[in-house]
Design a protein around this motif. Structure first.
Motif, PDB file in Angstrom:
ATOM      1  N   ALA A  45       0.818  -1.211   0.000  1.00 22.25           N
ATOM      2  CA  ALA A  45       0.000   0.000   0.000  1.00 22.25           C
ATOM      3  C   ALA A  45       0.848   1.256   0.000  1.00 22.25           C
ATOM      4  CB  ALA A  45      -0.938   0.002   1.200  1.00 22.25           C
ATOM      5  N   ARG A  46       1.955   1.254   0.714  1.00 20.01           N
ATOM      6  CA  ARG A  46       2.806   2.442   0.731  1.00 20.01           C
ATOM      7  C   ARG A  46       3.347   2.736  -0.663  1.00 20.01           C
ATOM      8  NH1 ARG A  46       3.498   7.304   1.423  1.00 20.01           N
ATOM      9  NH2 ARG A  46       5.595   8.059   1.816  1.00 20.01           N
ATOM     10  N   ARG A  47       3.758   1.682  -1.364  1.00 19.17           N
ATOM     11  CA  ARG A  47       4.243   1.880  -2.730  1.00 19.17           C
ATOM     12  C   ARG A  47       3.109   2.345  -3.641  1.00 19.17           C
ATOM     13  NH1 ARG A  47       6.961  -3.257  -5.250  1.00 19.17           N
ATOM     14  NH2 ARG A  47       4.831  -4.002  -5.020  1.00 19.17           N
ATOM     15  N   ALA A  48       1.908   1.806  -3.417  1.00 16.56           N
ATOM     16  CA  ALA A  48       0.772   2.182  -4.263  1.00 16.56           C
ATOM     17  C   ALA A  48       0.377   3.633  -4.061  1.00 16.56           C
ATOM     18  CB  ALA A  48      -0.428   1.275  -3.962  1.00 16.56           C
ATOM     19  N   THR A  49       0.493   4.144  -2.827  1.00 24.46           N
ATOM     20  CA  THR A  49       0.068   5.517  -2.572  1.00 24.46           C
ATOM     21  C   THR A  49       1.118   6.541  -2.945  1.00 24.46           C
ATOM     22  OG1 THR A  49       0.830   5.266  -0.293  1.00 24.46           O
ATOM     23  CG2 THR A  49      -1.515   4.924  -0.709  1.00 24.46           C
ATOM     24  N   THR A  50       2.340   6.114  -3.167  1.00 24.31           N
ATOM     25  CA  THR A  50       3.382   7.060  -3.547  1.00 24.31           C
ATOM     26  C   THR A  50       3.685   7.025  -5.040  1.00 24.31           C
ATOM     27  OG1 THR A  50       5.060   5.402  -3.011  1.00 24.31           O
ATOM     28  CG2 THR A  50       4.504   7.000  -1.310  1.00 24.31           C
ATOM     29  N   THR A  51       3.114   6.056  -5.745  1.00 26.46           N
ATOM     30  CA  THR A  51       3.314   5.947  -7.180  1.00 26.46           C
ATOM     31  C   THR A  51       2.097   6.487  -7.901  1.00 26.46           C
ATOM     32  OG1 THR A  51       4.603   3.944  -6.827  1.00 26.46           O
ATOM     33  CG2 THR A  51       3.820   4.343  -9.057  1.00 26.46           C
ATOM     34  N   ASP A  52       2.324   7.304  -8.911  1.00 30.08           N
ATOM     35  CA  ASP A  52       1.219   7.778  -9.742  1.00 30.08           C
ATOM     36  C   ASP A  52       0.221   8.570  -8.919  1.00 30.08           C
ATOM     37  OD1 ASP A  52      -1.365   6.207 -11.734  1.00 30.08           O
ATOM     38  OD2 ASP A  52      -0.443   8.177 -11.902  1.00 30.08           O
ATOM     39  N   GLY A  53       0.653   9.647  -8.312  1.00 31.81           N
ATOM     40  CA  GLY A  53      -0.211  10.392  -7.408  1.00 31.81           C
ATOM     41  C   GLY A  53      -1.141  11.370  -8.071  1.00 31.81           C
ATOM     42  N   SER A  54      -1.034  11.588  -9.357  1.00 27.14           N
ATOM     43  CA  SER A  54      -1.903  12.559 -10.004  1.00 27.14           C
ATOM     44  C   SER A  54      -3.289  11.986 -10.202  1.00 27.14           C
ATOM     45  CB  SER A  54      -1.320  12.953 -11.369  1.00 27.14           C
ATOM     46  OG  SER A  54      -1.255  11.842 -12.211  1.00 27.14           O
ATOM     47  N   GLU A  55      -4.302  12.872 -10.258  1.00 28.00           N
ATOM     48  CA  GLU A  55      -5.681  12.427 -10.337  1.00 28.00           C
ATOM     49  C   GLU A  55      -6.039  11.837 -11.695  1.00 28.00           C
ATOM     50  OE1 GLU A  55      -8.199  12.325  -8.103  1.00 28.00           O
ATOM     51  OE2 GLU A  55      -6.742  12.808  -6.577  1.00 28.00           O
ATOM     52  N   LEU A  86      -7.566   3.999   4.212  1.00 22.24           N
ATOM     53  CA  LEU A  86      -8.364   3.186   3.302  1.00 22.24           C
ATOM     54  C   LEU A  86      -7.499   2.201   2.525  1.00 22.24           C
ATOM     55  CD1 LEU A  86     -10.994   5.594   1.674  1.00 22.24           C
ATOM     56  CD2 LEU A  86     -11.459   3.593   3.082  1.00 22.24           C
ATOM     57  N   VAL A  87      -6.365   2.684   2.042  1.00 29.04           N
ATOM     58  CA  VAL A  87      -5.486   1.835   1.239  1.00 29.04           C
ATOM     59  C   VAL A  87      -4.764   0.811   2.119  1.00 29.04           C
ATOM     60  CG1 VAL A  87      -3.540   1.823  -0.354  1.00 29.04           C
ATOM     61  CG2 VAL A  87      -5.220   3.668  -0.458  1.00 29.04           C
ATOM     62  N   LEU A  88      -4.216   1.269   3.242  1.00 27.15           N
ATOM     63  CA  LEU A  88      -3.477   0.373   4.127  1.00 27.15           C
ATOM     64  C   LEU A  88      -4.357  -0.733   4.708  1.00 27.15           C
ATOM     65  CD1 LEU A  88      -1.394   3.025   6.107  1.00 27.15           C
ATOM     66  CD2 LEU A  88      -0.480   1.358   4.486  1.00 27.15           C
ATOM     67  N   PHE A  89      -5.620  -0.422   4.965  1.00 26.58           N
ATOM     68  CA  PHE A  89      -6.521  -1.374   5.621  1.00 26.58           C
ATOM     69  C   PHE A  89      -7.089  -2.403   4.655  1.00 26.58           C
ATOM     70  CE2 PHE A  89     -10.389  -2.451   8.123  1.00 26.58           C
ATOM     71  CZ  PHE A  89      -9.755  -2.780   9.320  1.00 26.58           C
ATOM     72  N   PHE A  90      -6.969  -2.151   3.350  1.00 26.14           N
ATOM     73  CA  PHE A  90      -7.635  -2.992   2.353  1.00 26.14           C
ATOM     74  C   PHE A  90      -7.207  -4.464   2.470  1.00 26.14           C
ATOM     75  CE2 PHE A  90      -8.615  -3.268  -2.511  1.00 26.14           C
ATOM     76  CZ  PHE A  90      -9.760  -3.973  -2.237  1.00 26.14           C
ATOM     77  N   VAL A  91      -5.921  -4.726   2.495  1.00 23.15           N
ATOM     78  CA  VAL A  91      -5.442  -6.114   2.495  1.00 23.15           C
ATOM     79  C   VAL A  91      -5.807  -6.866   3.781  1.00 23.15           C
ATOM     80  CG1 VAL A  91      -3.421  -7.611   2.298  1.00 23.15           C
ATOM     81  CG2 VAL A  91      -3.585  -5.560   0.878  1.00 23.15           C
ATOM     82  N   PRO A  92      -5.566  -6.307   4.965  1.00 24.65           N
ATOM     83  CA  PRO A  92      -5.859  -7.069   6.181  1.00 24.65           C
ATOM     84  C   PRO A  92      -7.274  -6.883   6.725  1.00 24.65           C
ATOM     85  CG  PRO A  92      -4.657  -5.097   6.771  1.00 24.65           C
ATOM     86  CD  PRO A  92      -4.816  -5.071   5.268  1.00 24.65           C
ATOM     87  N   ALA A  93      -8.153  -6.185   6.018  1.00 25.46           N
ATOM     88  CA  ALA A  93      -9.467  -5.839   6.586  1.00 25.46           C
ATOM     89  C   ALA A  93     -10.265  -7.078   6.986  1.00 25.46           C
ATOM     90  CB  ALA A  93     -10.255  -4.998   5.582  1.00 25.46           C
ATOM     91  N   LEU A  94     -10.395  -8.053   6.095  1.00 25.51           N
ATOM     92  CA  LEU A  94     -11.230  -9.220   6.401  1.00 25.51           C
ATOM     93  C   LEU A  94     -10.620 -10.099   7.494  1.00 25.51           C
ATOM     94  CD1 LEU A  94     -13.971 -10.280   5.282  1.00 25.51           C
ATOM     95  CD2 LEU A  94     -12.634 -11.990   4.060  1.00 25.51           C
ATOM     96  N   PRO A  95      -9.298 -10.399   7.450  1.00 21.13           N
ATOM     97  CA  PRO A  95      -8.728 -11.158   8.572  1.00 21.13           C
ATOM     98  C   PRO A  95      -8.910 -10.451   9.907  1.00 21.13           C
ATOM     99  CG  PRO A  95      -7.204 -11.144   6.724  1.00 21.13           C
ATOM    100  CD  PRO A  95      -8.316 -10.204   6.365  1.00 21.13           C
ATOM    101  N   ILE A  96      -8.736  -9.129   9.920  1.00 17.83           N
ATOM    102  CA  ILE A  96      -8.917  -8.385  11.170  1.00 17.83           C
ATOM    103  C   ILE A  96     -10.358  -8.493  11.646  1.00 17.83           C
ATOM    104  CG2 ILE A  96      -9.030  -6.054  12.124  1.00 17.83           C
ATOM    105  CD1 ILE A  96      -6.479  -5.427  10.576  1.00 17.83           C
ATOM    106  N   ARG A  97     -11.313  -8.367  10.719  1.00 14.77           N
ATOM    107  CA  ARG A  97     -12.723  -8.455  11.105  1.00 14.77           C
ATOM    108  C   ARG A  97     -13.048  -9.818  11.723  1.00 14.77           C
ATOM    109  NH1 ARG A  97     -16.222 -10.100  13.021  1.00 14.77           N
ATOM    110  NH2 ARG A  97     -18.388 -10.365  12.374  1.00 14.77           N
ATOM    111  N   TYR A  98     -12.666 -10.904  11.064  1.00  8.02           N
ATOM    112  CA  TYR A  98     -12.991 -12.227  11.593  1.00  8.02           C
ATOM    113  C   TYR A  98     -12.162 -12.567  12.822  1.00  8.02           C
ATOM    114  CZ  TYR A  98     -16.264 -13.506   7.956  1.00  8.02           C
ATOM    115  OH  TYR A  98     -17.373 -13.559   7.143  1.00  8.02           O
TER     116      TYR A  98
END
Length: 388
Positions: free
Chosen positions: A18-28, A275-287
């Motif tokens: 997620a950190r790489r995803a949020t720092t790459t291609d930041g333009s709208e 939102l981005v950081l939580f995406f991958v672990p969201a379901l394991p954390i919930r259960y």
């Protein structure tokens, strides 16, 4: 593999990717919307998946009526209480009576749902990200493969804990879905409208997300738990949530383009990272909250919130100079107000744990952004930076 291991692996994968995803291609406007394919929008994909879930519920009801005399105990005995409240109506009885070869509907028992649950969750999350900002949406799109792996491992673990005659079939189907969903998401355009991140814009986003969350919970109750018999009682809730959602999405296009002040900018950037950081672990954390790893789930959530806040605050303080002490006091008041709202949310009704989490998150967000905006106005904070 235990759920604790899945949570830790998902947490590490989310932080790394997620950190790489949020720092790459930041333009709208980084990705072009050309050659948009059918079902290439998360809200449309979510609507199609939801319709298919309910179609399967109708076919499941027909199957049980014709092949099991209307008694779902053949499968209900393997699962916890609260499942398989069948719907009863003249229309369903007539459909069951005339349906040819009802034995062919046997896969409607658990197996179809095993495929549909993953796209339902993934496209729901992508929809919320798209409503928040184009940057968060594009970053989330890049995470769909690790998300698919994380969620599928969690679903399979839950399947194994609720073993029944269809468990091995369901696990195989979930693995197939884990490949199909990222391929489907890869066809989606990275374009999304620019969002206004001032107080009205954030409140409209919160209203949209809560309305969608209510609809997701209704689908969970009435369809994913095979409780189509609950649907009539939920129709007023569905109608209200759809009306609120429609109004919120129209209002999102009408929010004035007033730039955010420093406090709101901090919240906006931090929440976008969360939102981005939580995406991958969201379901394991919930259960994890229900399967013996609640402390680890809570710790992982706090860690993600801390990382997201650090990233967002660093960006804000770099772009919008000002007195650090004033900002710290403002954020302390903001968090206090958010926690107060979250505590008050326990007064709201919640049949499922997901509903309690939805109310708490919404109350925290609304109280925090409202308080922060009020302090910005009182302090006459300088105008902020562009939409992230």
């Amino acid at each position: 593999m235990t759920l604790s291991v899945i949570i830790l692996l998902a947490l590490m994968a989310g932080l790394l990717h997620a950190r790489r995803a949020t720092t790459t291609d930041g333009s709208e406007g980084a990705r072009s919307g050309k050659n948009i394919r059918p079902l290439a929008s998360p809200p449309v994909a979510l609507a199609v998946v939801t319709a298919t879930v309910y179609l399967n519920q109708v076919l499941f009801t027909v199957y049980v009526l014709r092949c099991h005399g209307g008694d779902p105990s053949f499968i209900a005995r393997y699962l916890p209480a609260g499942w398989f409240a069948l719907a009863h109506s003249h229309t369903l009885d007539a459909l069951a009576g005339y349906f040819p070869f009802p034995g062919l509907l046997a896969p409607s028992v658990l197996r179809v749902q095993a495929f549909l649950e993953l796209p339902f969750v993934v496209f729901g999350y992508l929809t919320v990200c798209r409503w928040f900002s184009a940057t968060a949406y594009r970053a989330a799109l890049r995470l769909v493969w690790p998300v698919s792996l994380s969620y599928t491992a969690t679903f399979c673990l839950i399947e194994w804990s609720l073993r029944n005659p269809y468990t091995m079939h369901d696990i195989l189907i979930r693995v197939i879905a884990a490949i199909a969903v990222p391929l489907w998401a890869a066809q989606m355009s990275g374009d999304a409208p620019g969002r206004v991140h001032n107080l009205p814009g954030l409140l409209v986003f919160a209203l949209s997300a809560v309305a969608l969350g209510v609809l997701v919970l209704v689908v969970y109750d009435t369809a994913l738990l095979y409780n189509l018999g609950h649907l009539n009682a939920r129709l007023p809730v569905i109608a209200g949530a759809l009306a609120v959602l429609a109004c919120a999405r129209v209002a999102a296009r009408c929010v004035t383009d007033a730039r955010a002040s420093r406090g709101i900018d901090s919240i906006t950037r931090s929440f976008g990272h969360l939102l981005v950081l939580f995406f991958v672990p969201a379901l394991p954390i919930r259960y994890g909250l229900n399967f013996g790893t609640a402390p680890l789930s809570a710790l992982a959530s706090l860690a993600l919130a801390a990382v997201a806040t650090g990233l967002g605050v660093r960006e804000t303080l770099t772009r919008i100079p000002g007195r650090l002490t004033t900002w710290i006091l403002q954020m302390a008041a903001t968090v206090t107000a958010g926690l107060g709202g979250m505590t008050a949310s326990i007064l709201l009704p919640a049949r499922y744990a997901e509903a309690r989490l939805l109310w708490a998150a919404a109350a925290f967000f609304v109280c925090a952004v409202t308080t922060c905006s009020l302090i910005d106005r009182l302090a006459a904070a300088p105008a902020g930076s562009d939409d992230s």
